[in-house]
Enzyme design. Structure first.
Site, PDB file in Angstrom:
ATOM      1  N   GLU A   1      11.749   7.523 -15.508  1.00 17.69           N
ATOM      2  CA  GLU A   1      12.265   8.864 -15.432  1.00 17.69           C
ATOM      3  C   GLU A   1      12.553   9.216 -13.617  1.00 17.69           C
ATOM      4  O   GLU A   1      13.788   9.470 -13.476  1.00 17.69           O
ATOM      5  CB  GLU A   1      11.050   9.918 -15.510  1.00 17.69           C
ATOM      6  CG  GLU A   1      10.895   9.666 -17.183  1.00 17.69           C
ATOM      7  CD  GLU A   1       9.935   8.589 -17.579  1.00 17.69           C
ATOM      8  OE1 GLU A   1       9.294   8.119 -16.881  1.00 17.69           O
ATOM      9  OE2 GLU A   1      10.069   8.659 -18.758  1.00 17.69           O
TER      10      GLU A   1
ATOM     11  N   GLY B   1       0.831  -1.084   0.062  1.00 23.87           N
ATOM     12  CA  GLY B   1      -0.161  -0.217   0.067  1.00 23.87           C
ATOM     13  C   GLY B   1       0.791   1.112   0.078  1.00 23.87           C
ATOM     14  O   GLY B   1       0.845   1.990   0.997  1.00 23.87           O
TER      15      GLY B   1
ATOM     16  N   SER C   1       1.128   3.504  -3.204  1.00 25.93           N
ATOM     17  CA  SER C   1       0.745   4.501  -4.104  1.00 25.93           C
ATOM     18  C   SER C   1      -0.776   5.309  -3.963  1.00 25.93           C
ATOM     19  O   SER C   1      -1.452   4.259  -3.586  1.00 25.93           O
ATOM     20  CB  SER C   1       0.709   3.955  -5.727  1.00 25.93           C
ATOM     21  OG  SER C   1       1.929   3.726  -6.079  1.00 25.93           O
TER      22      SER C   1
ATOM     23  N   GLU D   1      12.387  -3.860  -4.043  1.00 24.78           N
ATOM     24  CA  GLU D   1      11.448  -4.108  -5.066  1.00 24.78           C
ATOM     25  C   GLU D   1      12.133  -3.758  -6.640  1.00 24.78           C
ATOM     26  O   GLU D   1      11.890  -4.578  -7.532  1.00 24.78           O
ATOM     27  CB  GLU D   1      10.255  -3.160  -4.971  1.00 24.78           C
ATOM     28  CG  GLU D   1       9.255  -3.330  -6.240  1.00 24.78           C
ATOM     29  CD  GLU D   1       8.060  -2.154  -6.028  1.00 24.78           C
ATOM     30  OE1 GLU D   1       8.182  -1.132  -5.097  1.00 24.78           O
ATOM     31  OE2 GLU D   1       7.172  -2.505  -6.837  1.00 24.78           O
TER      32      GLU D   1
END
Ligand SMILES: Cc1cc2nc3c(=O)[nH]c(=O)nc-3n(C[C@H](O)[C@H](O)[C@H](O)COP(=O)(O)OP(=O)(O)OC[C@H]3O[C@@H](n4cnc5c(N)ncnc54)[C@H](O)[C@@H]3O)c2cc1C
Length: 397
Positions: free
Chosen positions: A380, A134, A136, A250
């Site tokens: 980016e 949890g 974003s 991650e």
């Protein structure tokens, strides 16, 4: 560890795998349905898949480098490298896919207290509890520290209200590791890291349906969700540091995507395009691009191996994870593009009998790869991390 003892370990691992890895687990996954994610409601594609997980967990090799007292194998990084090469040698499938193994477990080892480690790590290693992430929120993706999900101190518990989005597999998860705002007067220093049981009253997941019909992500809502005080990891308002470390794990994991792919682009191209009189792939342009890609893949594999060896003495992950994530995502996307191009009309199938399992895997893998440059932080954003934290360039913003 000496070379001799590592070789002894190799012999031991090889013998154990020969005896314990079922034959049907020595092939790449045929489809996503065959993956074992564990959890309270976890499904096993076959009896062998269940047995393979049970045996690997018993041995501690679902989490080879975690300490034994938390369900791990207690291996050194060098022993783990040997184990991984032995698993690869027999083409063994991962016994367990798990956000707990890839992301949460390593940060619990670093930041959690003893009770939290004892409570959560063994269940992750055995595949008993499935976790979701949890992070974003509708207004906080790349600018993750802008997150607004509120967590208030109510004396004997925390009270959580807010919304997360793109929570992968939240509808199947048993628990969620979650970033929450515990101080609204500051940005990064007002974030804490909490663990939420998804069965708690007030937790709701709404799957987001994709054009394919699948729902790999959810919106996750927290409405007056009460969680025990002991579910905060690390200190109050100290969650940003943990969040960043978890992202490194991650990103390291994403950087390895596609490395165990079931089908190889060279085989597809040979089958569909065929060979010329000179014995080489008949399409010279595609041949050159596949060769370029294969060289990049090899260079990437050697670079990740070198980085792993350099990291042996110290931290397992660093900001370099961003560099590998960008490169690994690019390679996987390129690999999938080449496979679709080589397969031609055989890569148009989504389901049904007109296409075989490998062809469907190419199409689905190609569409799935589109997310690689977004998940775990966009390309980016990761390039910004590389510029600032790896190359030490000045921030001009
Ligand atoms: C397959 C997949 C699985 C996911 N699973 C999860 C999950 O389980 N849990 C979870 O919490 N989230 C998950 N996400 C969400 C993911 O982390 C976000 O989508 C990602 O961080 C980008 O945020 P955003 O979508 O809000 O895009 P935005 O932040 O709105 O970005 C939009 C565009 O602007 C660009 N941009 C933004 N800021 C900058 C900048 N400073 N410099 C240059 N360019 C910039 C971005 O690169 C992007 O191209 C998943 C996403 C995908 C694709």
């Amino acid at each position: 560890m000496s070379d001799a003892s590592l070789e002894a370990f190799r012999a031991e691992a090889r013998a154990w795998l020969d005896e314990n890895c079922p034959q049907s687990m020595r092939t790449p996954f045929g489809s996503e349905d065959e993956i074992v994610w564990g959890g309270r409601n976890g499904k096993f594609f076959s009896a062998d898949a269940k047995l393979w997980l049970a045996r690997m967990a018993e041995r501690g090799w679902t989490a080879p480098i975690w300490p034994k007292q938390y369900g791990g194998g207690g291996l050194s990084n060098s022993e783990n490298a040997v184990l991984q090469s032995e698993l690869k040698r027999i083409n063994a499938r991962p016994a367990l896919y798990s956000f707990g193994l890839w992301m949460l477990g390593p940060v619990l080892l670093e930041y959690a207290n003893e009770e939290q480690k004892k409570e959560h790590l063994p269940k992750i290693a055995r595949g008993e509890i499935r976790w979701c992430q949890g992070y974003s929120e509708p207004g906080a993706g790349s600018d993750l520290a802008g997150l607004q999900t509120k967590c208030e101190d109510k004396g004997d518990h925390w009270l959580i209200n807010g919304q997360k989005v793109w929570t992968s597999y939240a509808n199947y998860a048993d628990w969620c590791f979650c970033l929450v705002r515990t101080d609204t007067s500051v940005k990064h220093e007002g974030i804490s890291f909490v663990l939420i049981d998804m069965t708690t009253k007030g937790v709701e997941t709404r799957p987001i349906k994709l054009i394919s019909g699948a729902s790999p992500f959810c919106e996750t809502f927290f409405t007056d969700v009460k969680i025990p005080k002991e579910n905060m990891v690390g200190r109050l308002n100290g969650g940003w540091e943990i969040a960043k470390r978890l992202l490194q794990y991650e990103r390291t994991n994403i950087s390895g995507f596609g490395s165990g792919a079931r089908v190889d682009v060279v085989d597809i191209a040979r089958d569909t395009i065929g060979l010329g009189d000179d014995g080489r792939l008949a399409d010279g342009d595609l041949r050159a691009r596949i060769a370029q890609h294969k060289m990049a893949e090899r260079a990437y594999a050697l670079t990740t191996q070198r980085a792993q060896e350099e990291a042996k003495a110290g931290q397992n992950v660093s900001h370099m994870a961003s560099m590998f994530k960008v490169a690994g995502a690019r390679l996987n996307i390129e690999r999938c593009e080449l496979m679709v191009e080589a397969a031609g009309s055989r890569a148009f199938g989504w389901s049904g009998d007109g296409f075989d399992r490998d062809e469907l895997a190419v199409t689905r893998g190609w569409l799935r790869s589109k997310g690689n440059s977004i998940e775990g932080g966009t390309t980016e954003v990761n390039l910004n991390v590389v510029a600032k934290r790896v190359l030490g360039l000045r921030d001009t913003q």
